[in-house]
Each structure stands twice: as C-alpha cells, then as structure tokens.
Design an enzyme around this catalytic site. Structure first.
Site, PDB file in Angstrom:
ATOM      1  N   SER A 265       0.817  -1.201   0.000  1.00  0.00           N
ATOM      2  CA  SER A 265       0.000   0.000   0.000  1.00  0.00           C
ATOM      3  C   SER A 265       0.862   1.267   0.000  1.00  0.00           C
ATOM      4  O   SER A 265       1.726   1.392  -0.857  1.00  0.00           O
ATOM      5  CB  SER A 265      -0.933  -0.067   1.210  1.00  0.00           C
ATOM      6  N   LYS A 269       4.211   2.112  -2.394  1.00  0.00           N
ATOM      7  CA  LYS A 269       4.621   3.333  -3.115  1.00  0.00           C
ATOM      8  C   LYS A 269       6.055   3.666  -2.688  1.00  0.00           C
ATOM      9  O   LYS A 269       6.907   4.037  -3.497  1.00  0.00           O
ATOM     10  CB  LYS A 269       3.718   4.523  -2.756  1.00  0.00           C
ATOM     11  N   TRP A 356     -10.058   0.568  -5.381  1.00  0.00           N
ATOM     12  CA  TRP A 356      -9.512   1.889  -5.041  1.00  0.00           C
ATOM     13  C   TRP A 356      -8.084   2.049  -5.593  1.00  0.00           C
ATOM     14  O   TRP A 356      -7.669   3.112  -6.016  1.00  0.00           O
ATOM     15  CB  TRP A 356      -9.552   2.029  -3.515  1.00  0.00           C
ATOM     16  N   HIS A 406      -7.698  -5.703  -0.147  1.00  0.00           N
ATOM     17  CA  HIS A 406      -6.479  -4.927   0.028  1.00  0.00           C
ATOM     18  C   HIS A 406      -5.729  -5.445   1.263  1.00  0.00           C
ATOM     19  O   HIS A 406      -6.151  -5.224   2.390  1.00  0.00           O
ATOM     20  CB  HIS A 406      -6.911  -3.465   0.249  1.00  0.00           C
TER      21      HIS A 406
HETATM   22  C1  GCU Z   1      -5.401   4.893   1.526  1.00  0.00           C
HETATM   23  C2  GCU Z   1      -4.801   5.689   0.400  1.00  0.00           C
HETATM   24  C3  GCU Z   1      -4.008   4.792  -0.537  1.00  0.00           C
HETATM   25  C4  GCU Z   1      -3.010   3.966   0.245  1.00  0.00           C
HETATM   26  C5  GCU Z   1      -3.706   3.231   1.348  1.00  0.00           C
HETATM   27  C6  GCU Z   1      -2.794   2.481   2.315  1.00  0.00           C
HETATM   28  O1  GCU Z   1      -6.398   4.043   1.031  1.00  0.00           O
HETATM   29  O2  GCU Z   1      -5.827   6.354  -0.268  1.00  0.00           O
HETATM   30  O3  GCU Z   1      -3.326   5.578  -1.505  1.00  0.00           O
HETATM   31  O4  GCU Z   1      -2.311   3.085  -0.595  1.00  0.00           O
HETATM   32  O5  GCU Z   1      -4.410   4.155   2.159  1.00  0.00           O
HETATM   33  O6  GCU Z   1      -1.626   2.795   2.449  1.00  0.00           O
HETATM   34  O7  GCU Z   1      -3.317   1.602   3.009  1.00  0.00           O
END
Ligand code: GCU
Length: 429
Positions: A265, A269, A356, A406
């Site tokens: 998540s 990134k 998402w 997720h």
């Molecule tokens: C939120 C955010 C995402 C991210 C995620 C996470 O949903 O919008 O961009 O990847 O959190 O880190 O769990």
C-alpha cells in the site's frame, strides 16, 4: 451499557465496513475512463528517441529529476554514514530457527531525535551471506511476530476523541498483531533473511508529523517547511529504507547485493520510490500500491491525485498539488517509476476487491515499462492480457491479481519467494 452495545454492533459490523468513506467523485466504471496518452519513457524530453542502453542511462536521469521535481521531491544525499549502535544479537531465536538482531540507528546526535529500530531475522543454519527482504511496517516491529524477544517500541497513536497524535509505548497485547503479513518462518525456511523497521520511526504518518521525523534535520537555517520540490513523507520513508540498507551492507552474514525492497500500500509506493532512486536495491516488490505507486495515474479509476493530496497532504512534495484534476499534465506516470528500476526485477501485485488501487492500472504500468526492459535485453513475460485471478506471470517483471481484499497475505508472499528464487538463486550465486 448503551455504549457497550454500540461497540459490540460496531465490532460485528467491522468486516463489512469500508476502510473509509469513499469520496463521491470516484469512478469505478471502466467505460468512463477517459482516453489518455502516456509520456514515452523511450523519448527524451526534447523528442529524441532512446535507442541504446547508453542513451537510456541519460534518459533515466532525466526521468528521475522529473519525479523529484513534480511528485516525490528531492531527498538529501546522505552526507555522513549514520552510526548504528552495536546490535543486540540472539542466536537462538524462534526455537532455534533464527538469528535475531536488533539495532538502533539514530538519525542525529540529539538523544531525543528520531531513530530507527531495525529488526533482522536470519536463517540460523546459513553457511554463507543470505539474500534479504527489507520492508517497513505499519504497527511497530513487535507486531510483525509474537516472538517475545522483539523490543516493545514506541508507536504513534491517534486519540479518537481529540484527534491528536502522540507517541507511546506499544501495548504488549499487540505483539504479533500483524503476523499474517509477515510469514517469518516461511521466509527463513526458504533461505532468506527479513529486515524491517516501523515507518513511524522515520516520520509519523499524519499531516504535521513532519516535525517529529527526519526531514527537519536537513533544513537550511531558518527553513520551516520543505521547498516545493523537496521530499514528502514517502520520500522520507524511502530514504529510511536506504539507511537500513547501509546498515545491512555492514553485516557479514547478509548479502547486501541481493536485497529485495518490499512494501504494502503506501509502503508499496515507498518501496518503488526507494528502488527507483537507490540502485543498490536488487529487486522491488509493490503490493497493492495503487495511486502514486504502481497504478497509472492518467487512468481515472479509483483513487486520483486530488483524493490522495486531500487526505494525505504530507506524502508527496508540494509541487504535486499542481496536478489535482490535471493528471494529463504530469510529466511522468507510474510506468516510468517502474522503468527507473530497470533492468532490476520488479513484481507488482493487485487484489481483485482493491478497486480503489486500480488493479488494471497497476498491471498497465508494467506493460508500458516493458519496452525499457526489452531495450536493456531483459526478458519480460507475456503481458498482452491481464492474467486471471491467482495466476501469477513472472520473468524480469512479475504480476498477479489475487482474489480478495487490500492486504498482503501468505499467498502473496509465496509468489514473492518464487520470484526471488528465480532471480537470487540462479546457478553460480
Ligand atoms: C489509503 C490511500 C491509498 C493507500 C492506502 C494504504 O487508502 O488512499 O493511496 O495506498 O491508504 O496505504 O493503506
């Protein structure tokens, strides 16, 4: 009593609740994704084509500057090597299966300043330096495994009433609370080590958390906030991963030339950005990294730039806000982030229910990074079609979409271990 009932109802409902209230303007209709044109990684900004590996090396620097200027901001080059304290070593951890090391890496001379606590597990019976997975964790090292020897560190928690954040000693009942995301025994049994640190050690994850993290250590005298093209929190976390790698390089039991940087998540990134900048990382694994990670930003599906900047204004550099609702003007996109890592192996994973994060967008970033790998003579898998659920494809690039939510699961790790075996265990290594 009434509040007890309310709590009970909430707990029962919990799995059915969405992780957060979805913004009203989010698109989940494939037919409504507008047409877009991606910047060509194999063309210089002045239009000249990139035809050789030598030219790619120059183009790579150009792309790296674009990411620094418009999206992640510049990270400072480490001027000094940080001095880690001598590690605490337990050679008989996890019932004899592991060597456990814990090390404090202070980021400054200030005893009250930020410091990273690195937890390292190595297979106990290794006869030569081992390849590693390195990734940050969300809840503290003690949550990664129930091992009672893991230091119970301090974590950042938000008071639900006042919404303020504070740092406090982690509760011992949360030992092993994130263990489903870290199959430590399996990783060790396959001959790999694991290194992890709590991301809040580098910078706590909230708007305003910057002052408790590493970024101010690099301010010029009088500077109070980063310049528009200076790093955000993701840049800081990525920098922290490189400092962890500095440490791994000093440990003779570790093969620092075979370190896969991994993250889920927002930390996916982070892993991609760490590997893009620091070519010492031999492999990158992005699990459900979504917008600002592996997902093509120009596809308006799921989260978009304005959503992320509104909810997490501290993650990217200030310049990135210029691209709210203007993704077509961004000089880069996710396929170029992956291309920056070429020719090193990259694995991108999605989850079916994680719309998402835009699974198709995550897949397409690999598709459009593939020409760079081909130019560099690296084999890529057949990416003409998105593979069906739970059917990984892998070569120098790897991809799967898993059924479910997720998350990062034992099944995801199975694929990462297979991918690492493929690249780290070739004959002669
Ligand atoms: C939120 C955010 C995402 C991210 C995620 C996470 O949903 O919008 O961009 O990847 O959190 O880190 O769990």
């Amino acid at each position: 009593m009434r509040s007890f009932r309310a709590l009970l109802a909430l707990l029962l409902l919990w799995p059915a609740l969405p992780a957060f209230a979805q913004p009203a303007d989010v698109n989940y209709d494939e037919a409504k994704v507008p047409k877009y044109v991606l910047p060509d990684p194999l063309r210089f900004s002045d239009g000249r084509p990139v035809k050789t590996a030598q030219q790619w090396r120059q183009r790579r620097l150009e792309i790296l500057r674009l990411f620094e200027t418009w999206m992640h901001g510049r990270c400072p080059a480490p001027k000094v090597r940080l001095r880690a304290q001598p590690p605490e070593v337990e050679r008989n951890a996890l019932g004899g299966q592991a060597v456990r090391k814990q090390v404090v890496i202070p980021f400054s001379n200030d005893p009250a300043g930020p410091r990273m606590h690195l937890l390292i597990y190595l297979p106990a019976k290794a006869s030569r330096p081992v390849p590693m997975f390195l990734g940050l964790n969300f809840r503290g090292n003690h949550a990664v495994h129930a091992d009672p020897g893991i230091w119970l560190g301090e974590i950042w928690v938000q008071d639900q009433k006042t919404k303020t954040w504070k740092k406090q000693k982690a509760d011992h009942t949360t030992r092993g609370a994130a263990a489903s995301r870290w199959p430590v025994e399996k990783i060790l049994a396959r001959g790999y080590g694991l290194a992890t640190a709590y991301y809040g050690d580098i910078e706590p994850d909230f708007d305003g958390g910057m002052r408790y993290g590493v970024r101010p250590l690099f301010f010029r005298p009088g500077q109070r906030e980063p310049a528009p093209d200076e790093w955000g929190a993701i840049g800081a976390w990525a920098w922290g991963l490189s400092r962890a790698l500095d440490y791994l390089e000093t440990d003779r039991e570790i093969d620092a030339r075979r370190v896969a940087v991994i993250g889920h998540s927002r930390l996916g990134k982070t892993a991609l950005w760490a590997a893009a900048q620091d070519t010492r990382f031999a492999m990158a694994i992005s699990n459900d990294s979504g917008e600002g990670g592996a997902a093509i930003t120009r596809r308006r599906f799921g989260e978009q730039i304005h959503h992320i900047n509104a909810r997490f204004p501290h993650w990217f550099c200030l310049n990135y806000r210029k691209f709210d609702h203007r993704e077509d003007d961004l000089p880069v996109d996710a396929h170029m982030l992956i291309a920056l890592i070429a020719p090193r192996p990259v694995y991108v994973a999605s989850a079916e229910e994680d719309r998402w994060a835009d699974p198709r967008g995550e897949f397409l970033a690999l598709v459009h990074a593939a020409p760079v790998y081909r130019l560099l003579g690296r084999p890529v898998p057949d990416l003409r079609e998105m593979p069906p659920a739970n059917k990984p494809v892998m070569d120098t690039l790897g991809y799967h979409i898993r059924t479910g939510k997720h998350d990062i699961t034992a099944w995801d790790w199975e694929q990462y271990l297979a991918f690492a075996d493929r690249h780290f265990k070739r004959a002669g290594r």
